[in-house]
Scaffold this active site. Sequence first.
Site, PDB file in Angstrom:
ATOM      1  N   HIS A 130       0.926  -1.198   0.092  1.00  0.00           N
ATOM      2  CA  HIS A 130      -0.132  -0.175  -0.047  1.00  0.00           C
ATOM      3  C   HIS A 130       0.861   1.225   0.041  1.00  0.00           C
ATOM      4  O   HIS A 130       1.876   1.233   0.696  1.00  0.00           O
ATOM      5  CB  HIS A 130      -0.973   0.086   1.301  1.00  0.00           C
ATOM      6  CG  HIS A 130      -2.126  -0.761   0.933  1.00  0.00           C
ATOM      7  ND1 HIS A 130      -2.945  -1.250   2.124  1.00  0.00           N
ATOM      8  CD2 HIS A 130      -2.768  -1.318  -0.144  1.00  0.00           C
ATOM      9  CE1 HIS A 130      -3.985  -1.975   1.523  1.00  0.00           C
ATOM     10  NE2 HIS A 130      -3.931  -2.047   0.125  1.00  0.00           N
ATOM     11  N   ASP A 134       0.878   4.281   1.595  1.00  0.00           N
ATOM     12  CA  ASP A 134       1.411   5.049   2.452  1.00  0.00           C
ATOM     13  C   ASP A 134       2.695   4.212   3.211  1.00  0.00           C
ATOM     14  O   ASP A 134       3.006   4.632   4.320  1.00  0.00           O
ATOM     15  CB  ASP A 134       0.268   5.116   3.579  1.00  0.00           C
ATOM     16  CG  ASP A 134      -0.421   3.859   3.896  1.00  0.00           C
ATOM     17  OD1 ASP A 134      -0.529   2.878   3.158  1.00  0.00           O
ATOM     18  OD2 ASP A 134      -0.773   3.850   5.307  1.00  0.00           O
ATOM     19  N   HIS A 146      -4.563  -8.692   6.436  1.00  0.00           N
ATOM     20  CA  HIS A 146      -4.752  -7.260   5.642  1.00  0.00           C
ATOM     21  C   HIS A 146      -5.513  -7.567   4.317  1.00  0.00           C
ATOM     22  O   HIS A 146      -5.461  -8.803   3.841  1.00  0.00           O
ATOM     23  CB  HIS A 146      -3.681  -6.535   5.532  1.00  0.00           C
ATOM     24  CG  HIS A 146      -3.823  -5.128   5.549  1.00  0.00           C
ATOM     25  ND1 HIS A 146      -4.890  -4.316   5.829  1.00  0.00           N
ATOM     26  CD2 HIS A 146      -3.378  -4.109   4.509  1.00  0.00           C
ATOM     27  CE1 HIS A 146      -4.732  -2.971   5.569  1.00  0.00           C
ATOM     28  NE2 HIS A 146      -3.783  -2.823   4.834  1.00  0.00           N
ATOM     29  N   HIS A 163       0.396   4.618  13.525  1.00  0.00           N
ATOM     30  CA  HIS A 163      -0.701   4.233  12.277  1.00  0.00           C
ATOM     31  C   HIS A 163      -2.218   4.756  12.804  1.00  0.00           C
ATOM     32  O   HIS A 163      -3.051   3.925  12.531  1.00  0.00           O
ATOM     33  CB  HIS A 163      -0.778   2.820  11.744  1.00  0.00           C
ATOM     34  CG  HIS A 163      -1.164   2.620  10.381  1.00  0.00           C
ATOM     35  ND1 HIS A 163      -2.540   2.520  10.059  1.00  0.00           N
ATOM     36  CD2 HIS A 163      -0.545   2.520   9.390  1.00  0.00           C
ATOM     37  CE1 HIS A 163      -2.609   2.411   8.980  1.00  0.00           C
ATOM     38  NE2 HIS A 163      -1.310   2.503   8.299  1.00  0.00           N
TER      39      HIS A 163
END
Length: 325
Positions: free
Chosen positions: A64, A66, A141, A270
């Site tokens: 991902h 980020d 995830h 996070h």
Amino acid sequence: MQITFLGTSSGVPTRSRNVSSVALRLPQRAEVWLFDCGEGTQHQFLRSEFKVSQIRRIFVTHMHGDHIFGLMGLLASCGLAGNAQQQRIDIYGPPKLNEYLQACRRYSQTHFSYPIRVHTVSPGKVFEDEEFTVYCDRLEHRVPAFGYRIVEKDRPGRFDVKKATALGIPSGPIYGRLKRGELVELPNGRKIHGSELCGPPLPGRKLAYCTDTVFCEQAIDLASQADVLIHEATFSHHDAELAYQRLHSTSTMAAQVALAAQVKQLIMTHFSPRYAPGNAIQLEDLLAEARAIFANTVMAYDFFTFDIPRLDAIASKPQPSVVSS
């Protein structure tokens, strides 16, 4: 071992929090290992006391943006700086990470002046040398994501110089061999094992890094008996439904992992920008939720630094709990 958080926001940066990246400093070998490299990480480096020439290893959890959009920029800057001290960088991460980097290099026509090696990880041991072993396992995830466990190997106990002198052992290289626990024969023919002159072994430290993930058994296994667990806490317990939908953790999930794994210290990171000051739920609330389950919890913020002590006890000095986002 010293941890510095270079980015503690989830998804997008805020004015006070960049996206994910954690630096692990190993002073005994003048190295820095990075865990994730979100957009803007190289700017965070400029604001820190780290040098990019110290980076030896980068561990990526998943693909991902980020967590990886800062990787190519950081690597390119290392090369463009023409730093003669820059040594090889080993990068560890999920499948497709190497393809991503190769495509970035191809389309941007970027050439690295130093060697880079990309390792595709799978559950199990991903790295080992004379001092450290790094393991990984799959987390839960939306895309393949991995958590990491860093284990410092036990070290010989304190060497008793006075006892060695009383035994007539001459100082010099022989001391080094005894400190390593070797069997040494003295000039007079007497044999002495290093363990006779050393105290109990100093236990190695353990660090676990788990993001992005919803609560899962694999995170507990990775964090088992760790000195420090870094765990994502994107959502408040009040937004648990969102957490399950997006396969992220709440503050209470992070605390439950810490409790089940019997870690010494939990550091949450996070965080969703939705918990900014002025909103109904704020980061202080997430901290309270976690501490209700696992008392030894703190919240990371950008440039927050935590030293992992060499012995079992976590340093007694007070740790900051949270700053505004």
